[in-house]
Design a protein around this motif. Sequence first.
Motif, PDB file in Angstrom:
ATOM      1  N   SER A 107       0.835  -1.197   0.000  1.00 57.47           N
ATOM      2  CA  SER A 107       0.000   0.000   0.000  1.00 57.47           C
ATOM      3  C   SER A 107       0.875   1.254   0.000  1.00 57.47           C
ATOM      4  O   SER A 107       0.578   2.227  -0.710  1.00 57.47           O
ATOM      5  CB  SER A 107      -0.911  -0.022   1.229  1.00 57.47           C
ATOM      6  N   ALA A 108       1.941   1.246   0.774  1.00 54.85           N
ATOM      7  CA  ALA A 108       2.860   2.385   0.823  1.00 54.85           C
ATOM      8  C   ALA A 108       3.548   2.596  -0.520  1.00 54.85           C
ATOM      9  O   ALA A 108       3.685   3.730  -0.986  1.00 54.85           O
ATOM     10  CB  ALA A 108       3.890   2.167   1.931  1.00 54.85           C
ATOM     11  N   VAL A 109       3.964   1.514  -1.167  1.00 51.98           N
ATOM     12  CA  VAL A 109       4.579   1.612  -2.493  1.00 51.98           C
ATOM     13  C   VAL A 109       3.573   2.175  -3.489  1.00 51.98           C
ATOM     14  O   VAL A 109       3.886   3.080  -4.273  1.00 51.98           O
ATOM     15  CB  VAL A 109       5.115   0.237  -2.963  1.00 51.98           C
ATOM     16  N   GLN A 110       2.344   1.661  -3.468  1.00 53.46           N
ATOM     17  CA  GLN A 110       1.317   2.136  -4.396  1.00 53.46           C
ATOM     18  C   GLN A 110       1.063   3.627  -4.217  1.00 53.46           C
ATOM     19  O   GLN A 110       0.900   4.369  -5.182  1.00 53.46           O
ATOM     20  CB  GLN A 110       0.014   1.352  -4.210  1.00 53.46           C
ATOM     21  N   LYS A 111       1.023   4.080  -2.968  1.00 51.86           N
ATOM     22  CA  LYS A 111       0.780   5.497  -2.696  1.00 51.86           C
ATOM     23  C   LYS A 111       1.915   6.360  -3.250  1.00 51.86           C
ATOM     24  O   LYS A 111       1.671   7.447  -3.773  1.00 51.86           O
ATOM     25  CB  LYS A 111       0.617   5.724  -1.202  1.00 51.86           C
ATOM     26  N   CYS A 112       3.145   5.863  -3.189  1.00 52.53           N
ATOM     27  CA  CYS A 112       4.274   6.593  -3.792  1.00 52.53           C
ATOM     28  C   CYS A 112       4.087   6.715  -5.298  1.00 52.53           C
ATOM     29  O   CYS A 112       4.265   7.791  -5.871  1.00 52.53           O
ATOM     30  CB  CYS A 112       5.591   5.879  -3.498  1.00 52.53           C
ATOM     31  N   VAL A 113       3.726   5.608  -5.942  1.00 48.56           N
ATOM     32  CA  VAL A 113       3.499   5.611  -7.393  1.00 48.56           C
ATOM     33  C   VAL A 113       2.360   6.575  -7.737  1.00 48.56           C
ATOM     34  O   VAL A 113       2.477   7.385  -8.671  1.00 48.56           O
ATOM     35  CB  VAL A 113       3.210   4.188  -7.915  1.00 48.56           C
ATOM     36  N   ASP A 114       1.284   6.515  -6.971  1.00 51.14           N
ATOM     37  CA  ASP A 114       0.137   7.389  -7.208  1.00 51.14           C
ATOM     38  C   ASP A 114       0.502   8.864  -7.088  1.00 51.14           C
ATOM     39  O   ASP A 114      -0.142   9.721  -7.687  1.00 51.14           O
ATOM     40  CB  ASP A 114      -0.999   7.084  -6.226  1.00 51.14           C
ATOM     41  N   ASN A 115       1.535   9.152  -6.309  1.00 49.49           N
ATOM     42  CA  ASN A 115       1.970  10.532  -6.102  1.00 49.49           C
ATOM     43  C   ASN A 115       3.153  10.921  -6.983  1.00 49.49           C
ATOM     44  O   ASN A 115       3.814  11.921  -6.728  1.00 49.49           O
ATOM     45  CB  ASN A 115       2.286  10.764  -4.625  1.00 49.49           C
ATOM     46  N   GLY A 116       3.418  10.113  -8.017  1.00 53.68           N
ATOM     47  CA  GLY A 116       4.403  10.490  -9.019  1.00 53.68           C
ATOM     48  C   GLY A 116       5.830  10.063  -8.786  1.00 53.68           C
ATOM     49  O   GLY A 116       6.730  10.529  -9.492  1.00 53.68           O
ATOM     50  N   ALA A 117       6.067   9.178  -7.832  1.00 56.84           N
ATOM     51  CA  ALA A 117       7.444   8.746  -7.566  1.00 56.84           C
ATOM     52  C   ALA A 117       8.042   8.047  -8.784  1.00 56.84           C
ATOM     53  O   ALA A 117       7.374   7.268  -9.453  1.00 56.84           O
ATOM     54  CB  ALA A 117       7.480   7.800  -6.365  1.00 56.84           C
ATOM     55  N   LYS A 118       9.285   8.334  -9.051  1.00 54.77           N
ATOM     56  CA  LYS A 118      10.034   7.641 -10.102  1.00 54.77           C
ATOM     57  C   LYS A 118      11.143   6.786  -9.502  1.00 54.77           C
ATOM     58  O   LYS A 118      11.705   5.930 -10.169  1.00 54.77           O
ATOM     59  CB  LYS A 118      10.618   8.639 -11.105  1.00 54.77           C
ATOM     60  N   ILE A 119      11.478   7.028  -8.236  1.00 51.84           N
ATOM     61  CA  ILE A 119      12.428   6.206  -7.496  1.00 51.84           C
ATOM     62  C   ILE A 119      11.829   5.956  -6.118  1.00 51.84           C
ATOM     63  O   ILE A 119      11.405   6.895  -5.446  1.00 51.84           O
ATOM     64  CB  ILE A 119      13.798   6.891  -7.342  1.00 51.84           C
ATOM     65  N   ILE A 120      11.786   4.689  -5.715  1.00 53.45           N
ATOM     66  CA  ILE A 120      11.313   4.320  -4.383  1.00 53.45           C
ATOM     67  C   ILE A 120      12.423   3.537  -3.707  1.00 53.45           C
ATOM     68  O   ILE A 120      12.891   2.532  -4.226  1.00 53.45           O
ATOM     69  CB  ILE A 120      10.021   3.480  -4.447  1.00 53.45           C
ATOM     70  N   SER A 121      12.834   4.016  -2.555  1.00 53.79           N
ATOM     71  CA  SER A 121      13.892   3.363  -1.788  1.00 53.79           C
ATOM     72  C   SER A 121      13.280   2.755  -0.530  1.00 53.79           C
ATOM     73  O   SER A 121      12.553   3.426   0.206  1.00 53.79           O
ATOM     74  CB  SER A 121      14.960   4.396  -1.406  1.00 53.79           C
ATOM     75  N   MET A 122      13.589   1.477  -0.313  1.00 57.04           N
ATOM     76  CA  MET A 122      13.031   0.760   0.833  1.00 57.04           C
ATOM     77  C   MET A 122      14.145   0.055   1.593  1.00 57.04           C
ATOM     78  O   MET A 122      15.118  -0.385   1.002  1.00 57.04           O
ATOM     79  CB  MET A 122      12.025  -0.290   0.357  1.00 57.04           C
ATOM     80  N   SER A 123      13.980  -0.059   2.883  1.00 59.81           N
ATOM     81  CA  SER A 123      14.894  -0.825   3.711  1.00 59.81           C
ATOM     82  C   SER A 123      14.047  -1.843   4.458  1.00 59.81           C
ATOM     83  O   SER A 123      13.353  -1.505   5.404  1.00 59.81           O
ATOM     84  CB  SER A 123      15.633   0.096   4.682  1.00 59.81           C
ATOM     85  N   LEU A 124      14.080  -3.069   3.979  1.00 66.82           N
ATOM     86  CA  LEU A 124      13.179  -4.103   4.486  1.00 66.82           C
ATOM     87  C   LEU A 124      13.930  -5.400   4.770  1.00 66.82           C
ATOM     88  O   LEU A 124      14.968  -5.666   4.186  1.00 66.82           O
ATOM     89  CB  LEU A 124      12.092  -4.412   3.446  1.00 66.82           C
ATOM     90  N   GLY A 125      13.376  -6.187   5.611  1.00 66.01           N
ATOM     91  CA  GLY A 125      13.804  -7.570   5.805  1.00 66.01           C
ATOM     92  C   GLY A 125      12.527  -8.387   5.819  1.00 66.01           C
ATOM     93  O   GLY A 125      11.433  -7.845   5.828  1.00 66.01           O
ATOM     94  N   GLY A 126      12.627  -9.681   5.795  1.00 71.64           N
ATOM     95  CA  GLY A 126      11.379 -10.423   5.881  1.00 71.64           C
ATOM     96  C   GLY A 126      11.394 -11.748   5.182  1.00 71.64           C
ATOM     97  O   GLY A 126      12.442 -12.336   4.947  1.00 71.64           O
TER      98      GLY A 126
END
Length: 126
Positions: free
Chosen positions: A73-92
């Motif tokens: 959902s957070a990634v989608q919201k970034c895309v919806d707001n025009g992001a061209k680069i998304i940086s994430m720090s995740l484990g899992g």
Amino acid sequence: DLNVPHDGYCPYSDQTWNHDGNGHGTHCAGIVGAIGGNGEGLTSLNPDPNKFDFFISKGLKDSGTGTLSGILSAVQKCVDNGAKIISMSLGGGGFSDITNDQLSGHYENDGVLLIASAGNNVSGSI
């Protein structure tokens, strides 16, 4: 914490996007967005703050935990707001077709570069 009332999103009803209880997101965003030539701290790869905007989308809770649906959902919201680069720090967990389909789709169809860390919890040597 960011004292800005807009430009962010958090999928968790008991959290706010502009409070980083873990500190890691603020640290990572600070490296990317550091303003150069002002005599303070460090300079990022893009020292001109007029060349980009941040949209902060908090995919994990203050504890550093979260859900796959929250992250997507957070990634989608970034895309919806025009992001061209998304940086994430995740484990899992392991591979997920749902995650792969959504993230691959953003890259292939939306032209979004997704960057994610790897190996945050490694305790052995390589």
